[in-house]
Design a protein around this motif. Sequence first.
Motif, mmCIF file in Angstrom:
data_model
loop_
_atom_site.group_PDB
_atom_site.id
_atom_site.type_symbol
_atom_site.label_atom_id
_atom_site.label_comp_id
_atom_site.label_asym_id
_atom_site.label_seq_id
_atom_site.Cartn_x
_atom_site.Cartn_y
_atom_site.Cartn_z
ATOM 1 N N PHE A 286 0.717 -1.189 0.068
ATOM 2 C CA PHE A 286 0.114 -0.115 0.030
ATOM 3 C C PHE A 286 0.879 1.253 -0.009
ATOM 4 O O PHE A 286 0.336 2.332 -0.215
ATOM 5 N N ARG B 171 -6.970 5.233 -0.841
ATOM 6 C CA ARG B 171 -7.933 4.345 -1.593
ATOM 7 C C ARG B 171 -7.167 3.727 -2.819
ATOM 8 O O ARG B 171 -6.005 3.983 -3.057
ATOM 9 N N LEU B 172 -7.932 2.887 -3.457
ATOM 10 C CA LEU B 172 -7.077 2.256 -4.359
ATOM 11 C C LEU B 172 -6.956 2.833 -5.667
ATOM 12 O O LEU B 172 -6.215 2.509 -6.382
ATOM 13 N N LEU C 90 -9.415 3.532 2.232
ATOM 14 C CA LEU C 90 -8.601 2.034 2.835
ATOM 15 C C LEU C 90 -9.184 1.750 3.916
ATOM 16 O O LEU C 90 -9.047 0.209 4.123
ATOM 17 N N SER C 91 -9.576 2.574 4.763
ATOM 18 C CA SER C 91 -10.045 2.161 6.205
ATOM 19 C C SER C 91 -11.173 3.063 6.582
ATOM 20 O O SER C 91 -11.011 4.381 6.230
ATOM 21 N N LEU D 13 -8.845 -2.875 7.374
ATOM 22 C CA LEU D 13 -9.455 -2.710 6.000
ATOM 23 C C LEU D 13 -10.519 -2.653 5.582
ATOM 24 O O LEU D 13 -11.457 -3.523 5.987
ATOM 25 N N ALA E 1 -10.275 -2.753 -0.174
ATOM 26 C CA ALA E 1 -8.783 -3.054 0.267
ATOM 27 C C ALA E 1 -8.138 -4.248 0.562
ATOM 28 O O ALA E 1 -7.451 -4.719 0.316
ATOM 29 N N PHE F 244 -8.070 -6.209 -2.556
ATOM 30 C CA PHE F 244 -6.761 -5.712 -3.142
ATOM 31 C C PHE F 244 -5.717 -6.455 -2.735
ATOM 32 O O PHE F 244 -4.758 -7.084 -3.354
ATOM 33 N N TYR F 245 -5.558 -6.478 -1.133
ATOM 34 C CA TYR F 245 -4.389 -7.042 -0.349
ATOM 35 C C TYR F 245 -4.377 -8.654 -0.508
ATOM 36 O O TYR F 245 -3.429 -9.127 -0.931
#
Length: 631
Positions: free
Chosen positions: A585, A594-595, A603-604, A610, A614, A617-618
């Motif tokens: 990140f 944000r992505l 993101l949170s 998360l 997010a 994505f992770y």
Amino acid sequence: MSAEARIAPHRPDLDGLKAVAVVSMVFHQAFPDVLGGGFAGLGVFFVVSGYLISSSVLSELQSPGFSPGDFYARRIRHLVPALLLVLAAVLVAGWFLLVPADYRQLGQQVVAGSTFVPNLTAEPGSFAAGSASKPLLHLWPLSMWVLFCLLWPLAMWALHSWHMNAMCWTIAALLLSVLLHLAHDQTAAAFDPSSALLLSLLVGALLSTRHANVAVGHPNALAWIGATLLTLALMNIAPETAPAGWRALLPTLGTALLIAAGPSGWLNRVVLSSKPLVGIGLISYPLYLWHWPLQSFSHLKSMGEPGWERPLAWMALAFVLAWATHRFIEKPTRIGRMNGTVVITALCVGLCLVAVAGFAIHRNNGFEQRIPELVRHLMSTGGRSAVVDGWRDKDCMLDYRLPPSHYKPFCIEQKRPLVFLWGDSHAGSLYPGFKALKESGRYEFGLAERTAAICPSVLGIEPRPLCRSINDANIQAIRDTKPDIVILYSWWHNKRYDLRNLEATVEQIQQAGVPRIILLGAVPYWRKHLPQILLEEWKKGLVQARPPLRLDEAFLDPEVRRATEIMRERARKMGIEFISGMDFFCNAQGCLTRLSEDATQPLSYDYGHLSTGAAAFYIERLAPLMFKKTH
């Protein structure tokens, strides 16, 4: 009425008094700790205004053919041009700088300001920092001043027509105003300076009824006493809670004595009539109009940051705009060669159009479509429901009230390879990512989730009740299922966590026959909730701009980097794998908020759990590392 009233020639010292009044107010807004009573300048301005308005009416009543219409036309040409410019400028600036709620409120303020009615969103007399989101709050005295301009000349004209004594009726009105002021002071829970300002206007009006050919005795003494009272007022009257009673009358009495001293006293002749003060006095009205909107917008954009640079900057800009307004707007409108009827009509139409614009802004809730979708999302979404969205809350992620018997059977799937996710709520927040990975069909695996709030994957500790028994049940579940991968993830640098048993916990997992153990390091953890940070940073720029896509280290939890390196080293010594969420990140430009630029989900929704997008994505980027030996 006015056979006994004569008016002296133009007095430059009155322009100097107006300069003292407006500079006091502006300087107080910039540096309230230095000039705590700067609000008293408003009383000074009103005494001078009462004197000048009444003097003008009394002078015109001496000549035949006095026309109230002509008098009001001149007041419009004096009052409206600068006001109209400021109202329009604030509306335009608010479009770019104010959030919908504040812009909606501004619409109401514009309607009030353009129609000269009391502003229902203002607290009369208050110029506190908490009111900085109201760029037109300072217009509340204008409605009183306009009402005085409308009614008092009519009263003086009527009394003149009836051959009644001006001074006597003014004294009667002044005494009534004093009684109302003192009565209100005794009954009001909070001081309202409106009555004091009305008294100031009438004190000025009374001074105008004095015979011009009657020399005042001891002008220097009067001027010095007046200056002393005015200085005490400017230094001692608190701005937000202006003192009640006689102390509120200090600026009025001090100004009255300075006016009564006449232009011959040394203070009036040398100091107040000096070119710098006279020059500021000539631009005092537009300076007053400009200063508060500039201070308000500056405060909003600086988020209350301390310092002297911003106050000096907006003060300087206020003086420049006031001079330009006087030079290019007020003077051509008041003394130019333009047709008077056309000018008056244009000004009135302009006020109507501005009022309509303000009403439309208020009616349409500040046109929230101006702001990015992400910001609207942040303003409308939040709280625990947003944080736990997608979790298997109370089923596979237990809160502090639930014992391990509440884990549901489906929390451990019967499919291989089996990934066992063990940790606190931060581990639980990864479930939406694992679910999205499974649904993508790119990897075949089973998932076991046994997570619990404020309960890290470390045996033998009790940061909250039931944590020890939950982790004992979790290690037993690992022994029973013998997963292919165990993922340990918790808020490792939580001050409530004692991690001394982490190595012993890993040893227990290895003894259970687990071939791979992955220790996950932290994802970006923030100093405070990320949506709050994003909104604060967004407010510092244009409303139409998006919040920053990345934030630098200053916004991160100061312990997260050090904790990551500590856990990396401990994993190395234990001979297990370590993966840092920060690596996915963050880069040299900062950590993602944000992505993508167009994403509406942060993101949170708090400091570090998360969000669903997010997490997906992770986990998608973790998958090749997790399954490189098992798939």
